[in-house]
Design a protein around this motif. Structure first.
Motif, PDB file in Angstrom:
ATOM      1  N   LYS A 145       8.611   6.132   4.451  1.00 35.47           N
ATOM      2  CA  LYS A 145       8.331   7.469   3.907  1.00 35.47           C
ATOM      3  C   LYS A 145       6.974   7.536   3.207  1.00 35.47           C
ATOM      4  O   LYS A 145       6.811   8.226   2.191  1.00 35.47           O
ATOM      5  N   LYS A 146       6.005   6.823   3.758  1.00 27.86           N
ATOM      6  CA  LYS A 146       4.643   6.854   3.225  1.00 27.86           C
ATOM      7  C   LYS A 146       3.757   7.647   4.182  1.00 27.86           C
ATOM      8  O   LYS A 146       3.818   7.447   5.398  1.00 27.86           O
ATOM      9  N   PRO A 147       2.910   8.547   3.676  1.00 25.23           N
ATOM     10  CA  PRO A 147       2.047   9.346   4.554  1.00 25.23           C
ATOM     11  C   PRO A 147       0.965   8.497   5.197  1.00 25.23           C
ATOM     12  O   PRO A 147       0.495   7.509   4.615  1.00 25.23           O
ATOM     13  N   VAL A 148       0.573   8.892   6.403  1.00 26.08           N
ATOM     14  CA  VAL A 148      -0.502   8.215   7.131  1.00 26.08           C
ATOM     15  C   VAL A 148      -1.479   9.272   7.636  1.00 26.08           C
ATOM     16  O   VAL A 148      -1.096  10.416   7.896  1.00 26.08           O
ATOM     17  N   ALA A 149      -2.743   8.873   7.769  1.00 24.98           N
ATOM     18  CA  ALA A 149      -3.763   9.813   8.237  1.00 24.98           C
ATOM     19  C   ALA A 149      -4.683   9.136   9.235  1.00 24.98           C
ATOM     20  O   ALA A 149      -5.042   7.964   9.080  1.00 24.98           O
ATOM     21  N   LEU A 150      -5.056   9.879  10.264  1.00 26.18           N
ATOM     22  CA  LEU A 150      -5.944   9.388  11.309  1.00 26.18           C
ATOM     23  C   LEU A 150      -6.919  10.504  11.673  1.00 26.18           C
ATOM     24  O   LEU A 150      -6.509  11.674  11.775  1.00 26.18           O
ATOM     25  N   VAL A 151      -8.187  10.165  11.899  1.00 22.15           N
ATOM     26  CA  VAL A 151      -9.178  11.195  12.163  1.00 22.15           C
ATOM     27  C   VAL A 151      -9.964  10.891  13.432  1.00 22.15           C
ATOM     28  O   VAL A 151     -10.208   9.741  13.773  1.00 22.15           O
TER      29      VAL A 151
ATOM     30  N   TYR B  57       0.822  -1.211   0.000  1.00 20.69           N
ATOM     31  CA  TYR B  57       0.000   0.000   0.000  1.00 20.69           C
ATOM     32  C   TYR B  57       0.857   1.263   0.000  1.00 20.69           C
ATOM     33  O   TYR B  57       1.974   1.281   0.520  1.00 20.69           O
ATOM     34  N   ASP B  58       0.275   2.297  -0.578  1.00 21.63           N
ATOM     35  CA  ASP B  58       0.955   3.589  -0.632  1.00 21.63           C
ATOM     36  C   ASP B  58       0.691   4.428   0.605  1.00 21.63           C
ATOM     37  O   ASP B  58       1.432   5.374   0.892  1.00 21.63           O
ATOM     38  N   SER B  59      -0.382   4.105   1.323  1.00 21.80           N
ATOM     39  CA  SER B  59      -0.751   4.894   2.488  1.00 21.80           C
ATOM     40  C   SER B  59      -1.779   4.136   3.311  1.00 21.80           C
ATOM     41  O   SER B  59      -2.337   3.123   2.870  1.00 21.80           O
ATOM     42  N   VAL B  60      -2.044   4.643   4.512  1.00 22.53           N
ATOM     43  CA  VAL B  60      -3.080   4.076   5.377  1.00 22.53           C
ATOM     44  C   VAL B  60      -3.895   5.208   5.988  1.00 22.53           C
ATOM     45  O   VAL B  60      -3.348   6.272   6.320  1.00 22.53           O
ATOM     46  N   PHE B  61      -5.200   4.964   6.099  1.00 23.25           N
ATOM     47  CA  PHE B  61      -6.118   5.943   6.693  1.00 23.25           C
ATOM     48  C   PHE B  61      -6.902   5.235   7.793  1.00 23.25           C
ATOM     49  O   PHE B  61      -7.471   4.171   7.567  1.00 23.25           O
ATOM     50  N   PHE B  62      -6.943   5.839   8.970  1.00 22.19           N
ATOM     51  CA  PHE B  62      -7.682   5.282  10.096  1.00 22.19           C
ATOM     52  C   PHE B  62      -8.910   6.137  10.399  1.00 22.19           C
ATOM     53  O   PHE B  62      -8.778   7.234  10.943  1.00 22.19           O
ATOM     54  N   PRO B  63     -10.130   5.672  10.070  1.00 23.89           N
ATOM     55  CA  PRO B  63     -11.330   6.341  10.560  1.00 23.89           C
ATOM     56  C   PRO B  63     -11.416   6.161  12.084  1.00 23.89           C
ATOM     57  O   PRO B  63     -10.846   5.214  12.645  1.00 23.89           O
ATOM     58  N   GLY B  64     -12.176   7.052  12.706  1.00 24.92           N
ATOM     59  CA  GLY B  64     -12.320   6.964  14.152  1.00 24.92           C
ATOM     60  C   GLY B  64     -13.614   6.307  14.596  1.00 24.92           C
ATOM     61  O   GLY B  64     -14.029   5.282  14.079  1.00 24.92           O
ATOM     62  N   GLY B  65     -14.284   6.954  15.540  1.00 27.92           N
ATOM     63  CA  GLY B  65     -15.303   6.307  16.337  1.00 27.92           C
ATOM     64  C   GLY B  65     -14.642   5.947  17.654  1.00 27.92           C
ATOM     65  O   GLY B  65     -13.407   5.927  17.772  1.00 27.92           O
ATOM     66  N   HIS B  66     -15.434   5.663  18.680  1.00 30.54           N
ATOM     67  CA  HIS B  66     -14.827   5.360  19.972  1.00 30.54           C
ATOM     68  C   HIS B  66     -14.142   3.997  20.021  1.00 30.54           C
ATOM     69  O   HIS B  66     -13.239   3.781  20.835  1.00 30.54           O
ATOM     70  N   GLY B  67     -14.544   3.073  19.155  1.00 35.35           N
ATOM     71  CA  GLY B  67     -13.980   1.727  19.178  1.00 35.35           C
ATOM     72  C   GLY B  67     -12.465   1.668  19.181  1.00 35.35           C
ATOM     73  O   GLY B  67     -11.872   0.883  19.950  1.00 35.35           O
ATOM     74  N   PRO B  68     -11.760   2.446  18.332  1.00 32.29           N
ATOM     75  CA  PRO B  68     -10.300   2.359  18.283  1.00 32.29           C
ATOM     76  C   PRO B  68      -9.598   2.621  19.611  1.00 32.29           C
ATOM     77  O   PRO B  68      -8.473   2.168  19.817  1.00 32.29           O
ATOM     78  N   LEU B  69     -10.255   3.366  20.515  1.00 37.10           N
ATOM     79  CA  LEU B  69      -9.626   3.644  21.804  1.00 37.10           C
ATOM     80  C   LEU B  69      -9.361   2.362  22.579  1.00 37.10           C
ATOM     81  O   LEU B  69      -8.437   2.299  23.397  1.00 37.10           O
ATOM     82  N   TRP B  70     -10.182   1.342  22.324  1.00 42.99           N
ATOM     83  CA  TRP B  70     -10.028   0.081  23.045  1.00 42.99           C
ATOM     84  C   TRP B  70      -9.167  -0.935  22.296  1.00 42.99           C
ATOM     85  O   TRP B  70      -8.350  -1.610  22.919  1.00 42.99           O
ATOM     86  N   ASP B  71      -9.359  -1.067  20.985  1.00 52.59           N
ATOM     87  CA  ASP B  71      -8.603  -2.128  20.310  1.00 52.59           C
ATOM     88  C   ASP B  71      -7.413  -1.642  19.493  1.00 52.59           C
ATOM     89  O   ASP B  71      -6.278  -2.092  19.705  1.00 52.59           O
ATOM     90  N   LEU B  72      -7.610  -0.723  18.564  1.00 52.11           N
ATOM     91  CA  LEU B  72      -6.511  -0.342  17.672  1.00 52.11           C
ATOM     92  C   LEU B  72      -5.362   0.328  18.418  1.00 52.11           C
ATOM     93  O   LEU B  72      -4.200   0.209  18.026  1.00 52.11           O
ATOM     94  N   THR B  73      -5.668   1.017  19.496  1.00 55.43           N
ATOM     95  CA  THR B  73      -4.627   1.648  20.303  1.00 55.43           C
ATOM     96  C   THR B  73      -3.592   0.633  20.768  1.00 55.43           C
ATOM     97  O   THR B  73      -2.409   0.956  20.912  1.00 55.43           O
TER      98      THR B  73
END
Length: 230
Positions: A126-132, A94-110
């Motif tokens: 050197k690939k950009p990443v984005a998290l919201v 992959y060229d990049s990764v994007f993480f959508p939020g919601g409260h769920g990530p606070l428990w598992d993805l963290t």
């Protein structure tokens, strides 16, 4: 161009007995920004299969043209029903990764080793990443090559303490991402509650809240097009 979008697999809102998961706008808006730009999108989650949707995010008050479009789009809903298991993902594909939020990530993805190593690998390559929204909380366990927190000395944003207070979940969430990131030495920058706000610090792109989803996705496409460095 290929972008990986990683969703939570966690569906319990602390000890409230209520459901949580990913926030629909934070998936739908970036999904169509990417797809309309000709990007090849893969959806993934820790458990694979259909990730849990925060039911509140699909209430009429929170629906948008993007969420309604997503629900009418057969290819989008099929991709959501069949997310790839995160442990099966090869970051180099992959060229990049994007993480959508919601409260769920606070428990598992963290705390998900695959998510953390993927973020570290992307940045090292050197690939950009984005998290919201709540997804920037994942950064609290991501390390720089020197072993220090990746957010230390960087400008970031995410769901603020005051926004968490506004949705009455300060006492429910496992941590307040604003406090933790500041405690790690990040330059945490916030706009007005629920206003559109995106911060770019080299390869690291963060968005403050659901309304910032579209702008965060556009910022990621810009970074890919311009070949920004860390």
């Amino acid at each position: 161009m290929k972008i990986l979008m990683i969703l939570t697999s966690h569906d319990q809102l602390g000890n409230t007995g209520k459901k949580t998961g990913f926030w629909l706008e934070e998936l739908a808006a970036p999904y169509f920004i990417f797809r309309d730009a000709g990007v090849d999108i893969t959806l993934a989650s820790p458990k694979g299969g259909r990730p849990p949707l925060d039911p509140k995010s699909n209430e009429p008050a929170f629906q948008t043209s993007d969420t309604r479009r997503f629900e009418r789009d057969a290819s989008a809903t099929d991709a959501l029903a069949n997310t790839v298991k995160l442990s099966d993902v090869d970051q180099s594909d992959y060229d990049s990764v994007f993480f959508p939020g919601g409260h769920g990530p606070l428990w598992d993805l963290t705390n998900d080793e695959d998510a953390l190593s993927l973020l570290e690998g992307m940045l090292a390559a050197k690939k950009p990443v984005a998290l919201v929204c709540h997804a920037p909380g994942i950064l609290t366990n991501v390390k720089a090559p020197n072993g220090e927190p990746i957010a230390k000395g960087r400008s970031v944003t995410g769901f603020t303490n005051s926004e968490e207070a506004a949705v009455h979940l300060v006492e429910v969430v496992p941590y307040l991402l604003e406090d933790v990131l500041k405690g790690q030495g990040a330059n945490f920058l916030a706009a007005v509650d629920f206003g559109v706000h995106v911060i770019k610090d080299g390869l690291l792109i963060t968005g403050q809240n659901p309304p910032s989803s579209r702008a965060t996705a556009r910022a990621l496409l810009d970074a890919l097009a311009n070949g920004q460095e860390a």
